[in-house]
Design a protein around this motif. Structure first.
Motif, mmCIF file in Angstrom:
data_model
loop_
_atom_site.group_PDB
_atom_site.id
_atom_site.type_symbol
_atom_site.label_atom_id
_atom_site.label_comp_id
_atom_site.label_asym_id
_atom_site.label_seq_id
_atom_site.Cartn_x
_atom_site.Cartn_y
_atom_site.Cartn_z
ATOM 1 N N GLU A 48 48.750 42.363 37.062
ATOM 2 C CA GLU A 48 48.061 43.648 36.918
ATOM 3 C C GLU A 48 48.907 44.834 37.381
ATOM 4 O OE1 GLU A 48 44.167 43.586 38.573
ATOM 5 O OE2 GLU A 48 43.564 41.817 37.415
ATOM 6 N N ASN A 75 40.846 44.022 32.626
ATOM 7 C CA ASN A 75 41.475 44.307 33.914
ATOM 8 C C ASN A 75 42.628 45.296 33.800
ATOM 9 O OD1 ASN A 75 39.734 42.496 34.930
ATOM 10 N ND2 ASN A 75 41.261 40.921 35.413
ATOM 11 N N LEU A 76 43.067 45.510 32.593
ATOM 12 C CA LEU A 76 44.245 46.352 32.435
ATOM 13 C C LEU A 76 43.925 47.700 31.801
ATOM 14 C CD1 LEU A 76 46.702 43.590 31.216
ATOM 15 C CD2 LEU A 76 46.487 44.532 33.507
ATOM 16 N N THR A 79 45.659 50.486 33.499
ATOM 17 C CA THR A 79 47.116 50.458 33.509
ATOM 18 C C THR A 79 47.699 51.536 32.604
ATOM 19 O OG1 THR A 79 47.089 48.102 33.909
ATOM 20 C CG2 THR A 79 49.124 49.011 33.048
#
Lengths: 230, 230
Positions: A48, A75-76, A79
DNA sequence: CCCGGGGTTTACCAAATTGTTAAGCGTACT
DNA sequence: AGTACGCTTAACAATTTGGTAAACCCCGGG
């Protein structure tokens, strides 16, 4: 409050990887790398990273595709993704932004530009997480900590604290009543890399007490400090 | 990217506060509150809310007075103020608008009406924000920055500043009191690709201080600079 | 009562930042 | 060309902040 950012570098040319890697590590980033899109996605899921630098032109899955795939992973979502592209490949810019890229870096790469660009990106996308103002109301005192103005207001009176003192106070106030161990304080105010002596925190605590009053910062012997407002 | 609006709620009745607060938070607003006019002003200065909801009837300083005071504060000129009033207190409407209120909400409060009313108000506010002219009124000075004319007026006297100085000043003034880090300044005035030396900002700051007076630009060591008007 | 383990303070020094001045360079204007 | 002005940098001065060592305290356990 120093945090070590994780960066994932994706390019099929080892030379480029090595070049960028070297420059990023020198700046204190934690650098990972992958030579193609598939591996990149795998690694990204694992670590991550805060930022992914993605070469557009790669054999197999290209940068655009990779980017789209990464954007699917929940989860990204946070980012930051930036492309790496040769000057003149204009067409890819449009496709890139559509695929969810946040920025572009063009080759040839100049180290200084690269670094400042990355810092800017990380800052821009990190800043949104920090609460700008904390407010504490006690029986006979009110303390407001304003990160944006870098100002501490105590019962209507403004105080300007030096950086470390400010960060320390902000930390304690961010969770009133919670006891922060010395370890935690070092981690969060000084950062995991910097090593300072045993007595350093005490001294700063003392300066704070001097400025905001003795009663707010409570020592829990053998454990740490906490902030109270009564 | 949605911006979280800050709302300050002022009422002496905890029940009302709690009720409104609950509804606003559910809608994703950032809610602060104060139980009287004095505290309201203090908090408002700190957090610079987008909207202030002010009960008319309060012990001590009432809503009208509080509103007038808030309108004096230059950083809060743009803040939207709405009163909260029991139905039938007509007389107060007039006084209220004179004191600078933007709208009225009448009790009893219906959550849905409240929310839609607030959204409408904030919408209006956001549209009006994009101004090419900034005006700052301090105790003994008044500074106007006119982007269109590329002109800075200080106490009625026009100054023509060179590009970088102008941009720098305009940046600082755009958010009075906010501390801009060197990083931010480089990003926003120079752009992330241009690399200039360490001392460049200082020199420009110095020239600005020379021209607009020493007291406006404040250095926060280890952090950055901010503009103040006192 | 003395001792030892923290925690507190103070004083002092080193390191980090910022302030100032002046000089170099390039560009626009005359 | 000559001049003026704006932007950067270099070099050095002035300040502030941060860190450490060491003396002091306070408190509970031999």
């Amino acid at each position: 409050m120093e945090k070590k950012y994780k960066i994932l570098l994706v390019d099929d040319e080892p030379d480029i990887i090595e070049f960028i890697r070297y420059n990023l590590i020198k700046e204190g980033f934690e650098v990972y790398h992958a030579e193609n899109g598939i591996k990149a996605i795998e690694i990204a899921k694992q670590i991550e990273p805060h930022l992914i630098i993605l070469d557009v032109m790669m054999p197999g899955m290209d940068g655009i595709e990779t980017c789209s795939s990464i954007r699917q992973i929940s989860n990204l979502k946070k980012t930051v993704i930036t492309f790496l592209t040769a000057r003149g490949e204009d067409y890819s810019q449009i496709a890139g932004f559509e695929a969810g890229a946040d920025d572009y870096i063009t080759k040839p790469i100049k180290p200084k530009v690269l670094i400042s660009r990355i810092n800017a990106l990380l800052k821009r996308f990190t800043i949104e997480t920090e609460e700008p103002v904390y407010e504490m109301n006690g029986k006979n005192s009110r303390i407001i900590i304003n990160r944006e103005k870098y100002l501490v207001t105590k019962n209507g009176q403004d105080l300007i604290l030096p950086r470390k003192e400010f960060e320390l106070l902000a930390l304690l106030v961010s969770k009133p009543e919670k006891v922060f161990t010395r370890e935690e304080i070092y981690q969060l105010v000084w950062g995991s890399d910097i090593i300072v002596g045993d007595r350093t925190i005490d001294v700063h605590i003392r300066k704070l007490r001097e400025k905001i009053g003795e009663d707010h910062i409570v020592t829990i012997k053998g454990v740490g400090y906490k902030f109270m407002n009564e």
